[in-house]
Design a protein around this motif. Structure first.
Motif, PDB file in Angstrom:
ATOM      1  N   GLN B  41       0.736  -1.234  -0.101  1.00 27.83           N
ATOM      2  CA  GLN B  41      -0.007   0.096  -0.058  1.00 27.83           C
ATOM      3  C   GLN B  41       0.696   1.154  -0.026  1.00 27.83           C
ATOM      4  N   GLY B  42       1.866   1.052   0.171  1.00 28.97           N
ATOM      5  CA  GLY B  42       2.775   2.498   0.315  1.00 28.97           C
ATOM      6  C   GLY B  42       2.658   3.117   1.590  1.00 28.97           C
ATOM      7  N   LEU B  43       2.738   4.579   1.714  1.00 25.40           N
ATOM      8  CA  LEU B  43       2.502   5.269   2.833  1.00 25.40           C
ATOM      9  C   LEU B  43       1.137   5.806   2.737  1.00 25.40           C
ATOM     10  N   GLU B  44       0.234   5.393   3.762  1.00 20.26           N
ATOM     11  CA  GLU B  44      -1.044   5.538   3.905  1.00 20.26           C
ATOM     12  C   GLU B  44      -1.024   6.425   4.886  1.00 20.26           C
ATOM     13  N   LEU B  45      -2.107   7.661   4.650  1.00 16.88           N
ATOM     14  CA  LEU B  45      -2.298   8.500   5.748  1.00 16.88           C
ATOM     15  C   LEU B  45      -3.396   8.027   6.728  1.00 16.88           C
ATOM     16  N   LEU B  46      -3.012   8.158   8.142  1.00 14.61           N
ATOM     17  CA  LEU B  46      -4.047   7.386   9.157  1.00 14.61           C
ATOM     18  C   LEU B  46      -4.645   8.617   9.631  1.00 14.61           C
ATOM     19  N   ALA B  47      -3.724   9.435  10.285  1.00 14.72           N
ATOM     20  CA  ALA B  47      -4.571  10.713  10.859  1.00 14.72           C
ATOM     21  C   ALA B  47      -3.433  11.922  10.940  1.00 14.72           C
ATOM     22  N   TYR B  48      -3.904  12.973  11.111  1.00  9.47           N
ATOM     23  CA  TYR B  48      -2.949  14.231  11.370  1.00  9.47           C
ATOM     24  C   TYR B  48      -4.014  15.257  12.202  1.00  9.47           C
ATOM     25  N   PHE B  49      -2.845  15.912  12.870  1.00  9.41           N
ATOM     26  CA  PHE B  49      -3.208  16.928  13.893  1.00  9.41           C
ATOM     27  C   PHE B  49      -2.635  18.392  13.308  1.00  9.41           C
ATOM     28  N   ARG B  50      -3.491  19.329  13.803  1.00  2.52           N
ATOM     29  CA  ARG B  50      -2.766  20.806  13.708  1.00  2.52           C
ATOM     30  C   ARG B  50      -3.035  21.300  15.088  1.00  2.52           C
ATOM     31  N   ASN B  51      -2.102  22.119  15.586  1.00  2.00           N
ATOM     32  CA  ASN B  51      -2.146  22.605  16.815  1.00  2.00           C
ATOM     33  C   ASN B  51      -2.889  21.539  17.852  1.00  2.00           C
ATOM     34  N   ARG B  52      -2.619  20.350  17.951  1.00  2.00           N
ATOM     35  CA  ARG B  52      -3.332  19.327  18.698  1.00  2.00           C
ATOM     36  C   ARG B  52      -4.549  18.851  18.464  1.00  2.00           C
ATOM     37  N   ALA B  53      -5.244  19.542  17.613  1.00  2.00           N
ATOM     38  CA  ALA B  53      -6.618  19.337  16.913  1.00  2.00           C
ATOM     39  C   ALA B  53      -6.544  18.389  16.023  1.00  2.00           C
ATOM     40  N   PRO B  54      -7.460  17.291  16.094  1.00  2.00           N
ATOM     41  CA  PRO B  54      -7.531  16.133  14.873  1.00  2.00           C
ATOM     42  C   PRO B  54      -8.246  16.736  13.685  1.00  2.00           C
ATOM     43  N   LEU B  55      -7.516  16.655  12.627  1.00  2.01           N
ATOM     44  CA  LEU B  55      -8.288  17.391  11.402  1.00  2.01           C
ATOM     45  C   LEU B  55      -8.904  16.130  10.565  1.00  2.01           C
ATOM     46  N   ASP B  56      -8.181  14.961  10.520  1.00  2.00           N
ATOM     47  CA  ASP B  56      -8.664  14.041   9.646  1.00  2.00           C
ATOM     48  C   ASP B  56      -8.335  12.652  10.412  1.00  2.00           C
ATOM     49  N   ASP B  57      -9.194  11.884  10.463  1.00  2.00           N
ATOM     50  CA  ASP B  57      -8.687  10.557  10.826  1.00  2.00           C
ATOM     51  C   ASP B  57      -9.476   9.394  10.009  1.00  2.00           C
ATOM     52  N   SER B  58      -9.926   9.851   8.780  1.00  2.00           N
ATOM     53  CA  SER B  58     -10.761   9.137   7.803  1.00  2.00           C
ATOM     54  C   SER B  58     -10.050   7.880   7.420  1.00  2.00           C
ATOM     55  N   GLY B  59      -8.589   7.851   7.504  1.00  2.00           N
ATOM     56  CA  GLY B  59      -7.660   6.607   6.648  1.00  2.00           C
ATOM     57  C   GLY B  59      -7.682   5.565   8.032  1.00  2.00           C
ATOM     58  N   MET B  60      -7.901   5.906   9.073  1.00  2.00           N
ATOM     59  CA  MET B  60      -8.033   4.707  10.353  1.00  2.00           C
ATOM     60  C   MET B  60      -8.999   3.892  10.167  1.00  2.00           C
ATOM     61  N   PRO B  61      -8.753   2.585  10.588  1.00  2.00           N
ATOM     62  CA  PRO B  61     -10.236   1.795  11.099  1.00  2.00           C
ATOM     63  C   PRO B  61     -10.693   2.412  12.297  1.00  2.00           C
ATOM     64  N   LYS B  62     -11.894   2.829  12.267  1.00  2.00           N
ATOM     65  CA  LYS B  62     -12.203   3.598  13.451  1.00  2.00           C
ATOM     66  C   LYS B  62     -12.615   2.539  14.623  1.00  2.00           C
TER      67      LYS B  62
END
Lengths: 112, 115
Positions: B41-62
């Protein structure tokens, strides 16, 4: 369709030749474009960034961006065996807050 | 020498166990990304934060993954319960800025093997 696509390779070039690596992306609102190099068993490291159409040169590396064609490329001049690595194209868009998406990478082999 | 620090470097665990990976971003960076890398799969984005706030975690199996940033110096990625298909190298990366958040600095990665 993947958001960032690269030919997986391997791309093999002789030492001293020009290596040409290509990348296409699907999100038209993408704003920032990057090339990372990843040696086997190591983490990716940033080698080039480009933000506007045209060419950007840094030493033996030249990044080229064509937003109309949604195409980014990396040229490596005077390729060296030490350039043998996987090259990852990355794209940042403001969809969802500037997330950065990577392509699967192109493996480059430079033969001495 | 500023760098992103990840722990553990290697983790072998059995299916069903909880796994927690930790990341210390570079001081002053305000964005933190979690990626998973596999050969397929290569590098898959799981989640990311800006200033500690979660912006997107759609790549993670919730149902089994969770990502948090309890303070500016620590980001965590937890898998509970772990499954063999979770075996991969997990990278944390940090950066600073808005339009140039793709200028990321990566940690050395956490290699996870789930038996």
């Amino acid at each position: 369709q993947k958001e960032v696509e690269q030919n997986s390779g391997p791309l093999s070039v002789p030492e001293g030749a020009i290596a040409s690596l290509n990348c296409t992306y699907s999100d038209r609102v993408s704003q920032s474009f990057f090339w990372y190099r990843q040696y086997s068993g190591k983490s990716p490291e940033l080698i080039m960034s480009i933000y506007s159409n045209g060419d950007k040169e840094d030493g033996r590396f030249t990044a080229q961006l064509n937003k109309a064609s949604q195409y980014v490329s990396l040229l490596i001049r005077d390729s060296q065996p030490s350039d043998s690595a996987t090259y990852l194209c990355a794209v940042t868009s403001d969809t969802g807050g500037f997330k950065t998406i990577f392509g699967a990478g192109t493996r480059l082999f430079v033969k001495a | 020498d500023a760098r992103v620090t990840q722990t553990p470097r290697d983790k072998v665990t059995e299916m069903g166990q909880e796994v927690t990976m930790r990341c210390q971003p570079i001081l002053g960076h305000n964005t933190v990304f979690w990626y998973r890398q596999t050969m397929m799969q290569g590098l898959e984005l799981l989640a990311y934060f800006r200033n500690r706030a979660p912006l997107d975690d759609s790549g993670m199996p919730k149902d089994r993954f969770s990502a948090e940033m309890p303070d500016a110096t620590l980001a965590t990625l937890k898998i509970q319960p772990s499954e063999p298909r979770d075996s991969a190298v997990y990278f944390c990366a940090s950066g600073f800025g808005s339009g140039n958040t793709g200028e990321l600095f990566f940690g050395e990665g956490s290699r996870l093997t789930v038996l």
